[in-house]
Design an enzyme around this catalytic site. Structure first.
Site, PDB file in Angstrom:
ATOM      1  N   ASN A   1       0.848  -1.199   0.000  1.00  0.00           N
ATOM      2  CA  ASN A   1       0.000   0.000   0.000  1.00  0.00           C
ATOM      3  C   ASN A   1       0.878   1.242   0.000  1.00  0.00           C
ATOM      4  O   ASN A   1       2.105   1.139  -0.001  1.00  0.00           O
ATOM      5  CB  ASN A   1      -0.954  -0.031   1.201  1.00  0.00           C
ATOM      6  CG  ASN A   1      -0.185  -0.085   2.503  1.00  0.00           C
ATOM      7  OD1 ASN A   1       0.518   0.841   2.860  1.00  0.00           O
ATOM      8  ND2 ASN A   1      -0.301  -1.211   3.210  1.00  0.00           N
TER       9      ASN A   1
ATOM     10  N   ASP B   1      -4.455  -6.025   5.245  1.00  0.00           N
ATOM     11  CA  ASP B   1      -5.556  -6.775   5.866  1.00  0.00           C
ATOM     12  C   ASP B   1      -5.661  -8.178   5.272  1.00  0.00           C
ATOM     13  O   ASP B   1      -6.219  -9.077   5.884  1.00  0.00           O
ATOM     14  CB  ASP B   1      -6.884  -6.034   5.659  1.00  0.00           C
ATOM     15  CG  ASP B   1      -6.962  -4.784   6.545  1.00  0.00           C
ATOM     16  OD1 ASP B   1      -6.364  -4.788   7.633  1.00  0.00           O
ATOM     17  OD2 ASP B   1      -7.620  -3.806   6.129  1.00  0.00           O
TER      18      ASP B   1
HETATM   19  N1  CTP Z   1      -3.808  -2.900  12.260  1.00  0.00           N
HETATM   20  C1  CTP Z   1      -3.004  -3.914  12.772  1.00  0.00           C
HETATM   21  N2  CTP Z   1      -2.958  -5.126  12.134  1.00  0.00           N
HETATM   22  C2  CTP Z   1      -3.684  -5.350  11.009  1.00  0.00           C
HETATM   23  C3  CTP Z   1      -4.496  -4.326  10.484  1.00  0.00           C
HETATM   24  C4  CTP Z   1      -4.537  -3.106  11.135  1.00  0.00           C
HETATM   25  O1  CTP Z   1      -2.337  -3.712  13.783  1.00  0.00           O
HETATM   26  N3  CTP Z   1      -3.605  -6.539  10.424  1.00  0.00           N
HETATM   27  C5  CTP Z   1      -3.865  -1.618  12.965  1.00  0.00           C
HETATM   28  C6  CTP Z   1      -3.294  -0.463  12.181  1.00  0.00           C
HETATM   29  O2  CTP Z   1      -1.914  -0.299  12.461  1.00  0.00           O
HETATM   30  C7  CTP Z   1      -4.115   0.718  12.670  1.00  0.00           C
HETATM   31  C8  CTP Z   1      -5.455   0.123  13.013  1.00  0.00           C
HETATM   32  O3  CTP Z   1      -5.223  -1.286  13.140  1.00  0.00           O
HETATM   33  O4  CTP Z   1      -3.596   1.248  13.867  1.00  0.00           O
HETATM   34  C9  CTP Z   1      -6.553   0.394  12.041  1.00  0.00           C
HETATM   35  O5  CTP Z   1      -6.324  -0.234  10.857  1.00  0.00           O
HETATM   36  P1  CTP Z   1      -7.334  -0.156   9.628  1.00  0.00           P
HETATM   37  O6  CTP Z   1      -6.745  -0.968   8.527  1.00  0.00           O
HETATM   38  O7  CTP Z   1      -7.671   1.263   9.344  1.00  0.00           O
HETATM   39  O8  CTP Z   1      -8.611  -0.797  10.224  1.00  0.00           O
HETATM   40  P2  CTP Z   1      -9.323  -2.095   9.855  1.00  0.00           P
HETATM   41  O9  CTP Z   1      -9.846  -2.658  11.107  1.00  0.00           O
HETATM   42  O10 CTP Z   1      -8.419  -2.955   9.032  1.00  0.00           O
HETATM   43  O11 CTP Z   1     -10.564  -1.601   9.044  1.00  0.00           O
HETATM   44  P3  CTP Z   1     -10.720  -1.114   7.518  1.00  0.00           P
HETATM   45  O12 CTP Z   1      -9.447  -1.414   6.768  1.00  0.00           O
HETATM   46  O13 CTP Z   1     -11.872  -1.886   7.051  1.00  0.00           O
HETATM   47  O14 CTP Z   1     -11.010   0.353   7.629  1.00  0.00           O
END
Ligand code: CTP
Length: 288
Positions: free
Chosen positions: A87, A156
């Protein structure tokens, strides 16, 4: 400078703007000026300058005794030996937080995905590439930490299968199957005890709703949310526009500012939360 130049409305408005942005101004002293006039404009006395610098440094040692773990940058999820999914994270926000926390007295461990940035002074960096490696590095180092800040843009999903050989081109459409990665923040926050856990949320719509949802779903203490579609915010910029959503219900919307200034404001909010959430323990630790 000359007294009229110092008192000029333009100079004074500019100085006020700097003060409003949090810049500490040491006012000039009054007296006889090099141009022959008398008034405000002389270089401040050495003692006043030293006292002001001491004051600023003192307020910046409020993380003495804390061990802070910061995740930063993107992760890369391999498809085959030459291709991967990643990303647009530059790592700048996480590195700014790590640097600011070290300056304020914390021992800082920075778990970093692949980025093009120098390790900040006094920070221990652990390099990782994938979400799985980042998860392992965090689990290995979490035990003695008191503050954990998840600024990384962790993938993710990762390819369900990593091919040992390069995927060859053909005329048929190619479908890549993805599997979810572990949410590192959620895993850590499940058993966080006294730790303060901070997450970042990069959103494109419904910023406040999504951030508050993440705060409770992930059991975090603070979510730093930004609208990555806003001008001057998000990936690879040196500035950011964020709102801080705290566990105790406070929403703090900040104007556009540099990522180092955002880092300072995030740490200020953590210090505030530390005394709200476990006040007496924090006071005991700081020797009050
Ligand atoms: N995060 C993490 N581990 C992952 C994904 C996310 O530790 N596998 C942490 C990121 O570092 C950030 C927070 O979670 O501090 C939010 O991540 P984000 O990707 O915005 O949230 P999601 O829950 O994945 O939701 P979405 O992508 O659907 O917005």
């Amino acid at each position: 400078m000359n007294v009229n130049m110092w008192n000029h409305a333009t100079t004074q408005e500019n100085v006020e703007m700097l003060r409003a942005r949090g810049v500490k101004i040491i006012d000039p002293a009054e007296g006889y000026l090099a141009c022959g006039m008398t008034g405000a404009g002389r270089l401040a006395g050495q003692e006043d300058i030293v006292a002001a610098v001491r004051e600023v440094l003192k307020t910046q040692r409020d993380l003495d005794g804390e061990t802070v773990l910061v995740t930063a940058g993107p992760t890369c999820e391999d498809l085959d030996p030459v291709r991967y999914i990643t990303n647009r994270s530059s790592g700048k926000m996480g590195y700014a937080v790590a640097e600011a926390a070290a300056r304020r007295g914390a021992k800082v461990i920075l778990v970093s995905g692949p980025v093009n940035l120098e390790v900040p002074a006094g920070v221990e960096r652990i390099d990782v590439r994938t979400a799985k490696e980042m998860h392992r590095a965090v689990v290995d180092r979490i035990a003695n930490t008191s503050i954990v800040i998840f600024a990384a843009a962790v993938a993710d999903y990762r390819p369900a299968e990593q091919r040992a050989e390069k995927i060859k081109k053909s005329d048929a459409p190619l479908t890549i199957s993805l599997e979810p990665t572990t949410d590192i923040l959620t895993e850590v926050a499940k058993n966080k005890g006294q730790k303060i856990v901070v997450g970042f949320a990069a959103e494109t719509d419904y910023v406040a709703e999504n951030a508050r949802k993440k705060l409770s779903a992930k059991n975090a203490d603070l979510i730093v949310a930004n609208d990555v579609t806003a001008e001057g915010a998000g990936f690879d910029h040196d500035t950011n526009i964020v709102t801080l959503f705290s566990r105790d219900g406070r929403d703090l919307a900040l104007p556009k500012m540099s990522k180092s200034e955002v880092a300072q404001r995030v740490l200020d909010e953590i210090v505030r939360l530390r005394s709200v959430l476990h006040g007496s323990a924090a006071l005991k630790r700081s020797g009050v």
